[in-house]
Design a protein around this motif. Structure first.
Motif, short mmCIF file in Angstrom:
data_model
loop_
_atom_site.label_atom_id
_atom_site.label_comp_id
_atom_site.label_asym_id
_atom_site.label_seq_id
_atom_site.Cartn_x
_atom_site.Cartn_y
_atom_site.Cartn_z
N UNK A 50 0.82 -1.22 0.00
CA UNK A 50 0.00 0.00 0.00
C UNK A 50 0.85 1.26 0.00
N UNK A 77 -4.83 1.92 -5.10
CA UNK A 77 -5.11 0.72 -4.34
C UNK A 77 -6.39 0.90 -3.54
N UNK A 79 -8.10 -0.55 -0.05
CA UNK A 79 -7.68 -1.36 1.10
C UNK A 79 -8.78 -1.44 2.15
N UNK A 81 -9.29 -2.22 6.02
CA UNK A 81 -8.50 -2.35 7.24
C UNK A 81 -9.17 -3.29 8.21
N UNK A 146 -16.04 1.15 0.06
CA UNK A 146 -15.11 2.27 -0.08
C UNK A 146 -13.85 1.84 -0.82
N UNK B 168 -5.39 4.27 11.63
CA UNK B 168 -5.93 3.65 10.43
C UNK B 168 -6.91 4.59 9.71
N UNK B 172 -6.17 5.01 5.90
CA UNK B 172 -7.14 4.62 4.87
C UNK B 172 -7.39 5.80 3.92
N UNK B 175 -4.41 5.91 1.51
CA UNK B 175 -4.52 4.89 0.48
C UNK B 175 -5.62 5.27 -0.52
N UNK B 176 -6.67 5.93 -0.01
CA UNK B 176 -7.74 6.36 -0.90
C UNK B 176 -7.27 7.44 -1.87
#
Ligand SMILES: Nc1ncnc2c1ncn2[C@@H]1O[C@H](COP(=O)(O)OP(=O)(O)OP(=O)(O)O)[C@@H](O)[C@H]1O
Ligand SMILES: [Mg+2]
Lengths: 364, 277
Positions: A50, A77, A79, A81, A146, B168, B172, B175-176
């Motif tokens: 990532x 990417x 992901x 979690x 998402x 996180x 996240x 990563x988005x």
């Protein structure tokens, strides 16, 4: 769409080496499960892909791009979690469409694409709620939604089902597999649940101590484990491992242990040149490849009954052999009646041999 | 039965004690709500014979005091509030998220020293420093000194808020595809906003009530805040004119009250509202 490749990747945190010289190729559209015990480096491997961690050595490739030095933003990417990481202050709709917002998609299109993805994941009626107001299974779907909404090149899942109860977990597992096949996106899925890995993966990569010890299709990993670690990690209960010594006497080959002797009838040729006389080896046999047998059967060994566990379609019979336990899995609706001394017969076509050090011996 | 009676007796004693204790806090407040409307108010609590706004009329005639309240105090407390809240949030975020070792020590160290910095003992060096910077008799000087004193504790409190956000969330968002600034703005900021409101109100109240620092750093009467201007209601002999002081005090507390109500209505003093994990 694109594959993912590691070339000699290592990652250390101070003195701890979390990922140790790992190389692999994950093909376009494939789903690979990273499987291994706690602390073996699964999450770190995922975070390296990532871009949330940078490798200490080696290079990482997505498609034909070297992304080693590229930030997460540039890697395209999706992901999921382990804790879902849904933004508590946003509605489900805003959560799902956040990757689109970052990409400058207009408000109307964001809402419509979020609604579309949500509907396909059966959470279309929750769009105006907040993460705190929906169940664990719904949060998991939101998190998946998402991850897929912007149609990324690679999906990463970090134990996404570990917070769900057993029933939901089975349901979500089937759902993830279905979704992955439908979208055909290269996926890497981290789990320490071997049943989940077997069910989902095109290939399983078993990790131990920061290294990949075996990477192969699930059934191959199951039936032909690369070493005793893999043999012991997969299967529930795992493969029975019996330490023995090989003895060759006047054309008869035997496996000798303190508690028993097995006559390896018909195996003289197979072992020739692969195992030396007097060498210590480990016999590996799955519970379902052991049956109840007779004392005079050359491939059988005796033990004392330890426990009988009827599970419905099958029964687990555990016997103590010397000071170790061995488990038999007997299929059939009626649990067999056994007591006292039990003889277990090995179906020798499914017998595996390992060297004392653990690695499997390839037999002829 | 006996048991029941003892329970009731216990309750009675408990409430009697609680009332006695509460009266220490309630009586001054009660005085503050009644005395301003009494032209004959004394320091004792008594209902006015006739409800009157005469005290307020005389207070509003004192342009120095009114200007101190609606202009200088608002400027100084508001300025320090904004500065403290923004800097504390950014600093807390950086301290919480950086991989540099020893950020804990930095935070604790700052809090320790801050009690020295705002204390009376530091007034001489602070005066000399502000003098050296040529900032004596400016609003900026008051704002800066208050901000310096309040920041460490504010950072300390904000850091707790930021530390409570799981990483996180931000990962996240990264990563988005979000940039680090965007992550801060879209994810971290909205989640710590209740914390920022706590800091803002707390900073405002502190500066609003601060006397020593503006008294020492300011010269011209046109820049004094209300905390200093309240002394203009003292007689030549140095005793307070109770009636006018009471009326001015009531006006003096209103902005703080309004700010509190506004923040509570707009954001609520929820601490980690909505985060489930
Ligand atoms: N940020 C970090 N700093 C220091 N050590 C770390 C860090 N992240 C991971 N490690 C160490 O690296 C090793 C691998 O961690 P990792 O999280 O990849 O394990 P895992 O296989 O995901 O385990 P689990 O199944 O428990 O999630 C562990 O020994 C861990 O303590
Ligand atoms: Mg992990």
């Amino acid at each position: 769409m694109a594959g993912v490749a590691f070339r000699g990747v290592s990652k250390s945190f101070g003195a701890v080496t979390a990922v140790d010289d790992v190389s692999f190729d994950i093909h376009d559209g494939e789903i690979v499960c990273l499987l291994g015990p706690s602390g073996c480096g699964k999450t770190t491997t995922l975070r390296l892909i990532a871009g949330l961690e940078g490798p200490t050595a080696g290079s990482i490739h997505i498609g034909d791009r070297d992304v080693t030095m590229i930030s997460p933003k540039g890697r395209d990417i999706g992901m999921v979690f382990q804790d879902y990481a849904l933004y508590p202050h946003m509605t489900i709709s805003d959560n799902i469409s956040y990757p689109l917002k970052v990409r400058g998609v207009s408000k109307e299109e964001r809402a419509s694409r979020a609604a579309e993805v949500a509907a396909s994941l059966q959470i279309g009626n929750l769009l105006e709620r907040r993460p705190g107001q929906i169940s664990g299974g719904q949060q998991q779907r939101t998190s998946v939604a998402r991850a897929v909404v912007h149609k990324p090149q690679v999906f990463l899942f970090d134990e996404p089902l570990s917070n769900l109860d057993a029933k939901l977990r089975l349901e979500a597992r089937g759902f993830i597999k279905h979704l992955q096949k439908r979208l055909g996106v290269t996926s890497i899925y981290v789990t320490h649940d071997q049943a989940e890995a077997m069910a989902l993966a095109d290939r399983i990569a078993v990790m131990d101590g920061g290294r990949i010890v075996q990477m192969a299709p699930p059934l191959e990993v199951y039936h032909r484990p690369a070493n005793t670690f893999v043999a012991n990690f997969l299967g529930s209960p795992p493969m029975n491992l019996l330490p023995v010594r090989l003895e060759r006497r006047t054309g008869v080959t035997r496996f000798v242990a303190d508690a028993f002797t097995i006559t390896a009838e018909g195996w003289h040729e197979r072992l020739q040149g692969r195992v030396d006389d007097g060498e210590s080896v480990i016999l590996g046999v799955r519970p379902e490849h052991l049956a109840l047998g007779e004392a005079d059967d050359p491939w059988s060994f005796p033990g004392e009954l330890y426990a009988t566990e009827p599970l419905g379609p099958e029964t687990l019979i555990t016997i103590s052999v010397g000071d170790a336990l061995t488990t038999l899995r007997i299929f059939g609706d009626d649990p067999p009646v056994v007591d006292g001394r039990v003889h277990a017969r090995i179906q020798n076509t499914n017998l595996r041999l390992f060297r004392e050090g653990g690695e499997r011996i390839e037999l002829g | 039965m006996n048991h029941h009676a003892r329970f009731i007796l216990g309750r009675i004693f408990f409430y009697a004690g609680a009332c006695l204790f509460a009266s220490f806090f309630v009586l001054p407040l009660l005085w503050l709500t009644v005395a301003p409307f009494n032209t004959l108010a004394t320091l004792s609590l008594s209902l006015p014979e006739e409800f009157s706004l005469a005290n307020f009329r005389r207070v509003f005639a004192n342009t120095f005091a009114i200007r101190a309240l609606v202009q200088n105090s608002v400027l100084q407390a508001g300025g320090a509030m904004v500065l403290v809240t923004i800097t504390a949030t950014l600093a807390a975020y950086a301290l919480s998220r950086s991989s540099i070792k020893g950020t804990d020590v930095i935070t604790y160290g700052l809090v320790l020293f801050s009690s020295v910095v705002t204390g009376t003992a530091a007034m001489v060096p602070i005066f000399l420093m502000i003098h050296g910077m040529g900032l004596i008799d400016t609003h900026v000087a008051v704002i800066l000194v208050f901000t310096g004193g309040l920041l460490p504790a504010a950072i300390f409190i904000m850091r707790d808020f930021v530390d409570s956000i799981p990483r996180s969330y931000e990962e996240s968002a990264l990563v988005a595809g979000a940039s680090p600034w965007r992550v801060f703005n879209d994810i971290a900021l909205p989640i710590v906003r209740p914390g920022m409101m706590v800091i803002a109100v707390w900073a405002f109240v502190n500066v609003w009530g601060g006397f020593l620092i503006p008294f020492i750093l300011l010269r011209s009467s046109g820049k004094m805040p209300a905390a200093v201007a309240i002394y203009s209601f003292y007689s030549e002999a140095g005793t307070p004119l109770v009636t006018l002081t009471a009326a001015y005090s009531l006006l003096y507390t209103l902005p703080v009250l309004l700010l509190y109500l506004f923040v509570n209505w707009k954001y609520g003093f929820r601490f980690f509202g909505g985060i489930k994990s």
